[in-house]
Scaffold this motif. Sequence first.
Motif, PDB file in Angstrom:
ATOM      1  N   TYR A  40      -1.089  41.000  -6.533  1.00  0.00           N
ATOM      2  CA  TYR A  40      -1.259  39.686  -7.154  1.00  0.00           C
ATOM      3  C   TYR A  40      -2.721  39.475  -7.534  1.00  0.00           C
ATOM      4  N   PRO A  41      -2.995  39.002  -8.753  1.00  0.00           N
ATOM      5  CA  PRO A  41      -4.382  38.755  -9.145  1.00  0.00           C
ATOM      6  C   PRO A  41      -4.967  37.455  -8.590  1.00  0.00           C
ATOM      7  N   TYR A  42      -4.114  36.629  -7.945  1.00  0.00           N
ATOM      8  CA  TYR A  42      -4.597  35.311  -7.492  1.00  0.00           C
ATOM      9  C   TYR A  42      -3.712  34.825  -6.357  1.00  0.00           C
ATOM     10  N   GLU A  43      -4.204  33.841  -5.601  1.00  0.00           N
ATOM     11  CA  GLU A  43      -3.373  33.199  -4.584  1.00  0.00           C
ATOM     12  C   GLU A  43      -3.689  31.709  -4.599  1.00  0.00           C
ATOM     13  N   ALA A  44      -2.630  30.903  -4.433  1.00  0.00           N
ATOM     14  CA  ALA A  44      -2.827  29.446  -4.536  1.00  0.00           C
ATOM     15  C   ALA A  44      -1.736  28.698  -3.789  1.00  0.00           C
ATOM     16  N   THR A  45      -1.803  28.715  -2.491  1.00  0.00           N
ATOM     17  CA  THR A  45      -0.887  27.889  -1.699  1.00  0.00           C
ATOM     18  C   THR A  45      -1.721  27.111  -0.692  1.00  0.00           C
ATOM     19  N   GLY A  46      -2.180  27.756   0.349  1.00  0.00           N
ATOM     20  CA  GLY A  46      -3.074  27.115   1.301  1.00  0.00           C
ATOM     21  C   GLY A  46      -2.406  26.049   2.138  1.00  0.00           C
ATOM     22  N   GLN A  47      -3.144  25.547   3.111  1.00  0.00           N
ATOM     23  CA  GLN A  47      -2.638  24.527   4.017  1.00  0.00           C
ATOM     24  C   GLN A  47      -2.301  23.253   3.257  1.00  0.00           C
ATOM     25  N   PRO A 107     -18.106  36.530  -7.452  1.00  0.00           N
ATOM     26  CA  PRO A 107     -17.773  35.177  -7.887  1.00  0.00           C
ATOM     27  C   PRO A 107     -17.568  35.158  -9.393  1.00  0.00           C
ATOM     28  N   SER A 108     -16.803  34.184  -9.865  1.00  0.00           N
ATOM     29  CA  SER A 108     -16.513  34.099 -11.293  1.00  0.00           C
ATOM     30  C   SER A 108     -16.660  32.659 -11.763  1.00  0.00           C
ATOM     31  N   SER A 109     -16.954  32.509 -13.035  1.00  0.00           N
ATOM     32  CA  SER A 109     -16.922  31.178 -13.625  1.00  0.00           C
ATOM     33  C   SER A 109     -15.512  30.617 -13.514  1.00  0.00           C
ATOM     34  N   ILE A 110     -15.401  29.311 -13.505  1.00  0.00           N
ATOM     35  CA  ILE A 110     -14.100  28.662 -13.362  1.00  0.00           C
ATOM     36  C   ILE A 110     -13.220  29.000 -14.556  1.00  0.00           C
ATOM     37  N   LEU A 111     -11.989  29.398 -14.279  1.00  0.00           N
ATOM     38  CA  LEU A 111     -11.054  29.754 -15.343  1.00  0.00           C
ATOM     39  C   LEU A 111     -10.784  28.544 -16.227  1.00  0.00           C
ATOM     40  N   LEU A 140      -8.593  46.311 -15.857  1.00  0.00           N
ATOM     41  CA  LEU A 140      -8.837  44.978 -16.402  1.00  0.00           C
ATOM     42  C   LEU A 140     -10.243  44.477 -16.099  1.00  0.00           C
ATOM     43  N   GLU A 141     -10.746  43.652 -17.009  1.00  0.00           N
ATOM     44  CA  GLU A 141     -11.967  42.899 -16.745  1.00  0.00           C
ATOM     45  C   GLU A 141     -11.606  41.672 -15.907  1.00  0.00           C
ATOM     46  N   ILE A 142     -12.608  41.091 -15.271  1.00  0.00           N
ATOM     47  CA  ILE A 142     -12.383  39.849 -14.528  1.00  0.00           C
ATOM     48  C   ILE A 142     -11.982  38.762 -15.528  1.00  0.00           C
ATOM     49  N   PRO A 143     -10.888  38.037 -15.289  1.00  0.00           N
ATOM     50  CA  PRO A 143     -10.443  37.018 -16.245  1.00  0.00           C
ATOM     51  C   PRO A 143     -11.394  35.836 -16.312  1.00  0.00           C
ATOM     52  N   THR A 144     -11.412  35.185 -17.474  1.00  0.00           N
ATOM     53  CA  THR A 144     -12.243  33.993 -17.666  1.00  0.00           C
ATOM     54  C   THR A 144     -11.406  32.777 -18.056  1.00  0.00           C
ATOM     55  N   THR A 145     -10.132  32.994 -18.360  1.00  0.00           N
ATOM     56  CA  THR A 145      -9.249  31.896 -18.747  1.00  0.00           C
ATOM     57  C   THR A 145      -7.943  31.985 -17.961  1.00  0.00           C
ATOM     58  N   TRP A 146      -7.195  30.877 -17.950  1.00  0.00           N
ATOM     59  CA  TRP A 146      -5.888  30.876 -17.308  1.00  0.00           C
ATOM     60  C   TRP A 146      -4.941  31.840 -18.013  1.00  0.00           C
ATOM     61  N   PHE A 193     -13.065  37.194  -7.113  1.00  0.00           N
ATOM     62  CA  PHE A 193     -12.164  38.280  -7.476  1.00  0.00           C
ATOM     63  C   PHE A 193     -12.594  39.600  -6.835  1.00  0.00           C
ATOM     64  N   ASN A 194     -11.584  40.385  -6.462  1.00  0.00           N
ATOM     65  CA  ASN A 194     -11.808  41.741  -5.975  1.00  0.00           C
ATOM     66  C   ASN A 194     -11.972  42.628  -7.207  1.00  0.00           C
ATOM     67  N   LYS A 195     -13.216  42.905  -7.541  1.00  0.00           N
ATOM     68  CA  LYS A 195     -13.515  43.662  -8.758  1.00  0.00           C
ATOM     69  C   LYS A 195     -12.905  45.050  -8.723  1.00  0.00           C
ATOM     70  N   THR A 196     -12.842  45.639  -7.540  1.00  0.00           N
ATOM     71  CA  THR A 196     -12.309  46.996  -7.384  1.00  0.00           C
ATOM     72  C   THR A 196     -10.834  47.058  -7.778  1.00  0.00           C
ATOM     73  N   THR A 197     -10.049  46.072  -7.357  1.00  0.00           N
ATOM     74  CA  THR A 197      -8.619  46.060  -7.702  1.00  0.00           C
ATOM     75  C   THR A 197      -8.435  45.841  -9.195  1.00  0.00           C
ATOM     76  N   PHE A 198      -9.219  44.966  -9.783  1.00  0.00           N
ATOM     77  CA  PHE A 198      -9.098  44.731 -11.222  1.00  0.00           C
ATOM     78  C   PHE A 198      -9.453  45.994 -12.006  1.00  0.00           C
ATOM     79  N   GLU A 199     -10.473  46.703 -11.563  1.00  0.00           N
ATOM     80  CA  GLU A 199     -10.823  47.968 -12.232  1.00  0.00           C
ATOM     81  C   GLU A 199      -9.703  48.989 -12.078  1.00  0.00           C
ATOM     82  N   LYS A 200      -9.067  48.981 -10.927  1.00  0.00           N
ATOM     83  CA  LYS A 200      -7.928  49.871 -10.682  1.00  0.00           C
ATOM     84  C   LYS A 200      -6.793  49.592 -11.653  1.00  0.00           C
ATOM     85  N   ALA A 201      -6.660  48.311 -12.038  1.00  0.00           N
ATOM     86  CA  ALA A 201      -5.620  47.921 -13.003  1.00  0.00           C
ATOM     87  C   ALA A 201      -6.101  48.067 -14.440  1.00  0.00           C
TER      88      ALA A 201
END
Length: 424
Positions: free
Chosen positions: A176-183, A285-289, A151-157, A141-149
Amino acid sequence: MKLKMTVLAGLMAATSLSAVQAADLRMSWWGGDSRHLATQEALKYCGEKLGHTISPEFTGWSGHQEKITTQLAGGTEADIMQINWPWLPLFTPTGEGFADLNEFSDTIDLSQWTDAELATSTVNGHLQGLPLSITGRLPWFNKTTFEKAGLEIPTTWAELEEAGKVFKEKLGEDYYPYEATGQDGLDARLLMTAYLTQKTGKTMIDPETLELNYSMDELVEALNMYKRFSDEGVIIPWPKVAAGGNLVLNENPNWSDGHIAGTYQWDTVYFKISDPLQEGQELVPSSILLAEGATNDGVYRKPSMLFSISKNSDNQKAAAEVVNCLLNDEGAIDILGTTRGLPASKKAFDQLMEAGEIAPEQIEAHQIILDATGPTISPYFEHPQIAQAIGDTLEEFAYGQIDAETAADDIIYNVNDVLDRLNR
């Protein structure tokens, strides 16, 4: 008499040693320039130390699998090969495609790997390669963007889903707080399977029975979660990613400036995805959501690649000596460094740690992966035909061409069809 016995013992030892050492070997691998240079230097070091001649054969990633496939079919493969873990079902489905490294436990110090690590490359009781590094996916996670919003770094879905709403309200529609598409939809698949593994305690493909583990209802639940995240702006919708040119994350300006503030990536990619960030931004880095009621972390953990020895090699013992040198010898460890990720060999990892060769963020991420829980995964999950069977359906679903029930039914049919064909 004592002198004669000493001389005789020395001659016998030298004769025995030379029988193993007088070997001309070949080693093949893929990679970039840094890996190529380091590996050639390490081979020279190990060859001189052991008395072997080792000819290097290296390429880039593109086409390497096809090259190995052709060589194995013709029995012309190198004595030592760098093998991608998902290739095991292709090259050694019964555990007899490569030499069994258990037979060289007197030459290779297998104690540097845990039983669980060795199990990942064991097929039908045969150790088909040594894991070079153990890697896994976790959130960054980009901690700087979350602080700008605010928010703390999320730990759950659930917290991630809430972050999507806050991002839109406080930062704008294009954050967007996340991205999930990829090849081939890999990131979407991994998001869904992490959630389902946590909820059910099962991985997608059973590594023992090679059967699809998830039911229709379970897949529908995960698909609906993915759609909800896409509709609410938690993740970037697939069509929008495609319209933007399907840029890889580290080349995406929206990642560099913090508009995309989270990703699900390997623990080893810290510099690759942190270097493009603009000055002042902090990647952590963060623990798995976790899902509500999760039974485990749902970790996707695997060997990144293996060193295997050809079953056709006339010098398997000598090849085993070289493999042990490359992975467990102090000099070779120093030369190779992290050119193949954070070493799985405990000796190599500890040596590089003490030398300060591993960044704190890499250590933290790697420890999260090692400590995380979850069932053993199957290399079939990354099989090209399985990837296509799921990826094509996910793309149709993401574009609204089919509903969740149809997508789940298609995934079950297509994956089972591939598994049946692969295991006849």
